[in-house]
Motif scaffolding. Structure first.
Motif, PDB file in Angstrom:
ATOM      1  N   MET A 156       9.221  30.573   7.411  1.00 29.33           N
ATOM      2  CA  MET A 156       9.800  30.054   8.562  1.00 29.33           C
ATOM      3  C   MET A 156       9.243  30.706   9.764  1.00 29.33           C
ATOM      4  O   MET A 156       9.871  31.988  10.153  1.00 29.33           O
ATOM      5  CB  MET A 156      11.388  30.022   8.660  1.00 29.33           C
ATOM      6  CG  MET A 156      11.950  28.869   7.971  1.00 29.33           C
ATOM      7  SD  MET A 156      11.362  27.225   8.557  1.00 29.33           S
ATOM      8  CE  MET A 156      11.568  26.165   7.378  1.00 29.33           C
ATOM      9  N   ASN A 157       8.149  30.245  10.571  1.00 30.09           N
ATOM     10  CA  ASN A 157       7.852  30.772  11.849  1.00 30.09           C
ATOM     11  C   ASN A 157       7.893  29.687  12.803  1.00 30.09           C
ATOM     12  O   ASN A 157       8.254  28.684  12.339  1.00 30.09           O
ATOM     13  CB  ASN A 157       6.615  31.459  11.585  1.00 30.09           C
ATOM     14  CG  ASN A 157       5.517  30.523  11.398  1.00 30.09           C
ATOM     15  OD1 ASN A 157       5.464  29.225  11.444  1.00 30.09           O
ATOM     16  ND2 ASN A 157       4.440  31.025  10.398  1.00 30.09           N
ATOM     17  N   ARG A 158       7.462  29.995  13.944  1.00 30.08           N
ATOM     18  CA  ARG A 158       7.480  28.910  15.192  1.00 30.08           C
ATOM     19  C   ARG A 158       6.819  27.813  14.694  1.00 30.08           C
ATOM     20  O   ARG A 158       7.327  26.613  14.939  1.00 30.08           O
ATOM     21  CB  ARG A 158       7.385  29.544  16.554  1.00 30.08           C
ATOM     22  CG  ARG A 158       7.663  28.804  17.506  1.00 30.08           C
ATOM     23  CD  ARG A 158       7.401  29.387  18.826  1.00 30.08           C
ATOM     24  NE  ARG A 158       8.057  29.401  19.889  1.00 30.08           N
ATOM     25  CZ  ARG A 158       9.540  29.094  20.143  1.00 30.08           C
ATOM     26  NH1 ARG A 158      10.150  29.337  18.855  1.00 30.08           N
ATOM     27  NH2 ARG A 158      10.031  28.912  21.214  1.00 30.08           N
ATOM     28  N   LYS A 159       5.640  28.067  14.427  1.00 25.86           N
ATOM     29  CA  LYS A 159       4.803  27.039  13.795  1.00 25.86           C
ATOM     30  C   LYS A 159       5.125  25.955  12.791  1.00 25.86           C
ATOM     31  O   LYS A 159       5.206  24.721  12.983  1.00 25.86           O
ATOM     32  CB  LYS A 159       3.223  27.430  13.659  1.00 25.86           C
ATOM     33  CG  LYS A 159       2.219  26.484  13.486  1.00 25.86           C
ATOM     34  CD  LYS A 159       0.967  27.158  13.164  1.00 25.86           C
ATOM     35  CE  LYS A 159      -0.122  26.034  12.839  1.00 25.86           C
ATOM     36  NZ  LYS A 159      -1.378  26.872  12.503  1.00 25.86           N
ATOM     37  N   THR A 160       5.864  26.641  11.866  1.00 26.20           N
ATOM     38  CA  THR A 160       5.963  25.680  10.802  1.00 26.20           C
ATOM     39  C   THR A 160       7.380  24.933  11.146  1.00 26.20           C
ATOM     40  O   THR A 160       7.389  23.837  10.857  1.00 26.20           O
ATOM     41  CB  THR A 160       6.743  26.856   9.575  1.00 26.20           C
ATOM     42  OG1 THR A 160       5.426  27.452   9.129  1.00 26.20           O
ATOM     43  CG2 THR A 160       6.925  26.005   8.274  1.00 26.20           C
TER      44      THR A 160
ATOM     45  N   GLU B 279       8.320  24.063  14.076  1.00 23.26           N
ATOM     46  CA  GLU B 279       7.793  22.808  14.991  1.00 23.26           C
ATOM     47  C   GLU B 279       7.080  21.780  14.266  1.00 23.26           C
ATOM     48  O   GLU B 279       7.393  20.479  14.483  1.00 23.26           O
ATOM     49  CB  GLU B 279       6.823  23.412  16.055  1.00 23.26           C
ATOM     50  CG  GLU B 279       7.634  24.184  17.107  1.00 23.26           C
ATOM     51  CD  GLU B 279       6.634  24.956  17.880  1.00 23.26           C
ATOM     52  OE1 GLU B 279       5.185  24.818  18.021  1.00 23.26           O
ATOM     53  OE2 GLU B 279       6.801  25.488  18.959  1.00 23.26           O
ATOM     54  N   SER B 280       6.318  22.129  13.156  1.00 25.79           N
ATOM     55  CA  SER B 280       5.872  20.982  12.355  1.00 25.79           C
ATOM     56  C   SER B 280       6.693  20.273  11.428  1.00 25.79           C
ATOM     57  O   SER B 280       6.881  18.978  11.545  1.00 25.79           O
ATOM     58  CB  SER B 280       4.727  21.628  11.748  1.00 25.79           C
ATOM     59  OG  SER B 280       5.260  22.435  10.527  1.00 25.79           O
TER      60      SER B 280
ATOM     61  N   LEU C  87      10.209  15.418  11.258  1.00 28.12           N
ATOM     62  CA  LEU C  87      11.625  14.732  10.790  1.00 28.12           C
ATOM     63  C   LEU C  87      11.697  13.733  12.031  1.00 28.12           C
ATOM     64  O   LEU C  87      12.378  12.746  11.692  1.00 28.12           O
ATOM     65  CB  LEU C  87      12.698  16.048  10.959  1.00 28.12           C
ATOM     66  CG  LEU C  87      13.915  15.520  11.118  1.00 28.12           C
ATOM     67  CD1 LEU C  87      14.468  14.888   9.758  1.00 28.12           C
ATOM     68  CD2 LEU C  87      15.130  16.567  11.393  1.00 28.12           C
ATOM     69  N   THR C  88      11.254  14.142  13.312  1.00 24.69           N
ATOM     70  CA  THR C  88      11.371  13.131  14.334  1.00 24.69           C
ATOM     71  C   THR C  88      10.543  11.756  14.126  1.00 24.69           C
ATOM     72  O   THR C  88      10.918  10.586  14.145  1.00 24.69           O
ATOM     73  CB  THR C  88      10.857  13.818  15.644  1.00 24.69           C
ATOM     74  OG1 THR C  88      11.750  14.865  15.661  1.00 24.69           O
ATOM     75  CG2 THR C  88      11.134  12.890  16.803  1.00 24.69           C
ATOM     76  N   ALA C  89       9.464  12.099  13.541  1.00 22.96           N
ATOM     77  CA  ALA C  89       8.558  10.742  13.152  1.00 22.96           C
ATOM     78  C   ALA C  89       9.180  10.105  11.870  1.00 22.96           C
ATOM     79  O   ALA C  89       9.094   8.896  12.064  1.00 22.96           O
ATOM     80  CB  ALA C  89       7.235  11.317  12.615  1.00 22.96           C
TER      81      ALA C  89
END
Length: 124
Positions: free
Chosen positions: A33-37, A39-40, A45-47
């Motif tokens: 879990m880092n910021r990039k992961t 965000e993706s 989830l949003t999609a």
């Protein structure tokens, strides 16, 4: 404590180890879990939610369209079979009522005749 085979433990061998115990496998680790992961995953989830809302609306629209067309041939046939079944039940019920009424009338007639015969014996 490790689970025995009978308790549902899982391991590399179908037979367990020499002691009869099977060790449960650890769950697979998720992505780091880092910021990039994060965000993706959030974007995914949003999609998915957006797609779910779109599909739900399309399903509701199609369902409404199908219902507005009226009954399907299968539904019509089932309704007809049910109507015939209800008519048969109604005829059977009416027949049973007539039979019950006839038995009551016969019983009443027999009781009246018996009463008349008793009266005739008393007076006669």
């Amino acid at each position: 404590r490790p689970l025995t085979d009978a308790e549902g433990g899982v391991g590399g061998s179908a037979f367990g180890d020499a002691s009869g115990l099977i060790v449960r496998a650890a769950p697979a680790a998720g992505p780091a879990m880092n910021r990039k992961t994060a965000e993706s995953l959030h974007a995914e989830l949003t999609a998915s939610r957006t797609e779910n809302e779109r599909l739900a609306a399309a399903l509701a629209r199609l369902r409404e369209e199908m219902e507005s067309r009226g009954p399907t041939p299968r539904e019509t046939a089932q309704a007809e079979k049910f109507r015939i079944h209800l008519q048969r039940l109604q005829r059977d019920l009416e027949s049973a009522r007539k039979e019950r009424d006839a038995v009551r009338a016969e019983r009443g007639r027999a009781e009246r005749e018996e009463e008349e015969a008793r009266e005739a014996r008393r007076t006669g």
